[in-house]
Design a protein around this motif. Structure first.
Motif, PDB file in Angstrom:
ATOM      1  N   ASN A 149       5.192   2.148   2.629  1.00 49.18           N
ATOM      2  CA  ASN A 149       5.385   3.923   3.138  1.00 49.18           C
ATOM      3  C   ASN A 149       4.643   4.431   3.066  1.00 49.18           C
ATOM      4  O   ASN A 149       5.627   6.202   3.925  1.00 49.18           O
ATOM      5  N   SER A 150       3.623   3.895   4.600  1.00 54.38           N
ATOM      6  CA  SER A 150       2.524   5.692   5.079  1.00 54.38           C
ATOM      7  C   SER A 150       2.175   4.897   6.449  1.00 54.38           C
ATOM      8  O   SER A 150       1.999   4.285   6.685  1.00 54.38           O
ATOM      9  N   VAL A 151       2.310   6.159   6.704  1.00 58.38           N
ATOM     10  CA  VAL A 151       3.247   6.037   8.340  1.00 58.38           C
ATOM     11  C   VAL A 151       1.674   6.487   8.550  1.00 58.38           C
ATOM     12  O   VAL A 151       1.700   4.908   9.874  1.00 58.38           O
ATOM     13  N   ARG A 152       0.499   6.523   8.181  1.00 53.03           N
ATOM     14  CA  ARG A 152      -1.363   6.443   8.509  1.00 53.03           C
ATOM     15  C   ARG A 152      -1.336   5.167   8.341  1.00 53.03           C
ATOM     16  O   ARG A 152      -2.005   4.157   9.277  1.00 53.03           O
ATOM     17  N   VAL A 153      -0.802   4.886   7.460  1.00 48.61           N
ATOM     18  CA  VAL A 153      -1.351   3.468   6.751  1.00 48.61           C
ATOM     19  C   VAL A 153      -0.756   1.898   7.696  1.00 48.61           C
ATOM     20  O   VAL A 153      -1.641   1.222   8.535  1.00 48.61           O
ATOM     21  N   ALA A 154       0.312   2.079   8.741  1.00 49.64           N
ATOM     22  CA  ALA A 154       0.926   1.439   9.579  1.00 49.64           C
ATOM     23  C   ALA A 154      -0.056   1.813  10.570  1.00 49.64           C
ATOM     24  O   ALA A 154      -0.108   1.032  11.637  1.00 49.64           O
ATOM     25  N   ASP A 155      -0.234   2.782  11.327  1.00 49.18           N
ATOM     26  CA  ASP A 155      -1.062   3.309  12.585  1.00 49.18           C
ATOM     27  C   ASP A 155      -2.311   2.737  11.950  1.00 49.18           C
ATOM     28  O   ASP A 155      -2.717   1.901  13.659  1.00 49.18           O
ATOM     29  N   VAL A 156      -3.433   2.457  11.267  1.00 50.16           N
ATOM     30  CA  VAL A 156      -4.497   1.288  11.433  1.00 50.16           C
ATOM     31  C   VAL A 156      -4.194   0.617  11.489  1.00 50.16           C
ATOM     32  O   VAL A 156      -5.127  -0.202  12.485  1.00 50.16           O
ATOM     33  N   PHE A 157      -3.165  -0.401  11.464  1.00 58.48           N
ATOM     34  CA  PHE A 157      -2.968  -2.341  10.969  1.00 58.48           C
ATOM     35  C   PHE A 157      -2.666  -2.076  12.757  1.00 58.48           C
ATOM     36  O   PHE A 157      -2.707  -2.699  13.935  1.00 58.48           O
TER      37      PHE A 157
ATOM     38  N   LEU B  85       0.889  -1.288   0.223  1.00 60.40           N
ATOM     39  CA  LEU B  85      -0.112  -0.176   0.496  1.00 60.40           C
ATOM     40  C   LEU B  85       0.811   1.744  -0.241  1.00 60.40           C
ATOM     41  O   LEU B  85       2.125   1.020   1.207  1.00 60.40           O
ATOM     42  N   SER B  86       0.518   2.062  -0.880  1.00 60.96           N
ATOM     43  CA  SER B  86       1.475   3.626  -1.265  1.00 60.96           C
ATOM     44  C   SER B  86       1.296   4.569  -0.011  1.00 60.96           C
ATOM     45  O   SER B  86      -0.147   4.073   0.415  1.00 60.96           O
ATOM     46  N   GLY B  87       1.428   5.687   0.017  1.00 64.93           N
ATOM     47  CA  GLY B  87       0.758   6.314   1.091  1.00 64.93           C
ATOM     48  C   GLY B  87      -0.121   7.383   0.100  1.00 64.93           C
ATOM     49  O   GLY B  87      -0.569   6.938  -0.816  1.00 64.93           O
ATOM     50  N   GLY B  88      -1.011   8.070   0.835  1.00 68.02           N
ATOM     51  CA  GLY B  88      -2.308   8.628   0.343  1.00 68.02           C
ATOM     52  C   GLY B  88      -4.111   7.925   1.440  1.00 68.02           C
ATOM     53  O   GLY B  88      -3.541   7.764   2.375  1.00 68.02           O
ATOM     54  N   THR B  89      -4.338   9.833   1.012  1.00 67.43           N
ATOM     55  CA  THR B  89      -5.818   9.588   1.649  1.00 67.43           C
ATOM     56  C   THR B  89      -6.632   7.601   1.030  1.00 67.43           C
ATOM     57  O   THR B  89      -7.134   8.288   2.553  1.00 67.43           O
ATOM     58  N   THR B  90      -6.800   7.763  -0.041  1.00 71.36           N
ATOM     59  CA  THR B  90      -7.326   6.782  -0.488  1.00 71.36           C
ATOM     60  C   THR B  90      -7.427   5.184   0.143  1.00 71.36           C
ATOM     61  O   THR B  90      -7.423   4.711   0.496  1.00 71.36           O
ATOM     62  N   THR B  91      -5.638   5.218   0.409  1.00 68.85           N
ATOM     63  CA  THR B  91      -4.756   3.706   0.869  1.00 68.85           C
ATOM     64  C   THR B  91      -4.898   3.556   1.687  1.00 68.85           C
ATOM     65  O   THR B  91      -5.201   2.813   2.708  1.00 68.85           O
ATOM     66  N   TYR B  92      -5.730   4.979   2.707  1.00 67.07           N
ATOM     67  CA  TYR B  92      -5.819   4.734   4.012  1.00 67.07           C
ATOM     68  C   TYR B  92      -6.973   4.361   4.214  1.00 67.07           C
ATOM     69  O   TYR B  92      -7.158   3.610   5.441  1.00 67.07           O
ATOM     70  N   ALA B  93      -8.245   4.970   4.179  1.00 69.07           N
ATOM     71  CA  ALA B  93      -9.298   4.296   3.573  1.00 69.07           C
ATOM     72  C   ALA B  93      -9.698   2.789   3.801  1.00 69.07           C
ATOM     73  O   ALA B  93     -10.401   1.973   4.199  1.00 69.07           O
ATOM     74  N   LEU B  94      -8.462   2.574   2.300  1.00 67.64           N
ATOM     75  CA  LEU B  94      -8.924   1.193   2.047  1.00 67.64           C
ATOM     76  C   LEU B  94      -7.554   0.134   2.951  1.00 67.64           C
ATOM     77  O   LEU B  94      -8.407  -0.587   3.769  1.00 67.64           O
TER      78      LEU B  94
END
Length: 280
Positions: free
Chosen positions: A129-137, A105-114
């Motif tokens: 490479n997204s800090v926000r995505v990693a935080d979700v998990f 998953l790359s960075g971005g607000t749509t991948t964050y929602a995904l």
């Protein structure tokens, strides 16, 4: 206002934006005739598009906002835009994730929602490479959080230098990604177009995204309709490197035709969209 009316407004605004970008400007009276709606409705639509920063209102109509190709909005600014579209896209894209697979998953607000929709897909290995995505998990696996679910994902966060959109880029991220192999890459983009392919205003992010694309067996781009026709400073992939584009029902008919001519798969999510990818 009902859900149907909201959806119709999104589609109407997509048509207006497409017309503004194609012609370089439109007048309110032209739009009222073409769309068969009232002057007040058109003005509300223009107000909404102006708040998103994609058009500029002028006397009697609107013109496109021409952003510098190097302009990169921050994560918080982007997270307030196209919320319904991003949720529809995220839900549709999550259904494409196979349990037990290795995904990126790359960075971005749509991948964050995904990412939030991927929490229930068992046994995933997720590289991001997204800090926000990693935080979700990470939050889902904390005691007291929505974690505790069997088969929680294994998450690998690359190192790198942080961008305004909270992505990690640069040589450290590039080397980590280049050594890995993914079944599928879910890729958010700043812009997508026939001429420029996939692009971003950040040169370092372009190189990191290029490595992501090279390491993936399949590339699934997740991008709302406003990204079509947008071009950033640096291109990092051509359209023929994309397996499927997952977008929303706000995409204009003309844009759909262009995409279907060039991509193997197009999935339009949400009411009025397609349930299955359209194969080109």
């Amino acid at each position: 206002m009902s859900e149907n009316q909201n959806l119709l407004a999104e589609q109407r605004r997509a048509l207006i934006l497409d017309e503004v970008r194609r012609r370089g400007g439109v007048r309110v009276n032209e739009l009222t005739r073409r769309l068969n709606v009232s002057d007040m409705t058109v003005r509300r639509d223009l107000d909404a598009l102006a708040r998103q920063g994609v058009i500029e209102k002028v006397h009697g109509g609107a013109v496109p906002v021409v952003e510098a190709s190097t302009h990169e909005p921050g994560f918080e600014a982007k997270s307030t835009l196209e919320l319904t579209a991003k949720e529809d896209i995220a839900r549709a894209a999550a259904a494409m994730a196979v349990p037990g697979s290795a995904i990126a998953l790359s960075g971005g607000t749509t991948t964050y929602a995904l990412a939030q929709h991927l929490l229930d897909v068992p046994e995933l290995t997720v590289v991001t490479n997204s800090v926000r995505v990693a935080d979700v998990f990470h939050a889902a696996q904390r005691p007291g959080g929505p974690g505790g679910r069997p088969g929680a994902a294994t998450v690998v966060l690359t190192g790198g230098v942080r961008t305004p959109s909270d992505s990690l880029v640069g040589p450290v991220a590039d080397r980590a990604i280049a050594s890995l192999h993914f079944d599928v890459l879910f890729l958010g983009v700043h812009g997508i177009s026939v001429e420029a392919g996939l692009s971003t205003p950040n040169l370092a992010e372009a190189e990191t995204n290029r490595r992501f694309v090279q390491s993936a067996r399949r590339v699934v781009v997740v991008a709302d309709h406003t990204k079509w026709g947008t071009v950033g400073l640096s291109s990092f992939a051509s359209l023929d490197e994309v397996s499927t584009l997952v977008t929303d029902a706000g995409l204009s008919a003309g844009a759909r035709e262009e995409i279907e001519e060039r991509l193997p798969g197009l999935l339009v999510a949400g009411r009025g969209g397609s349930e299955e990818p359209a194969e080109g």
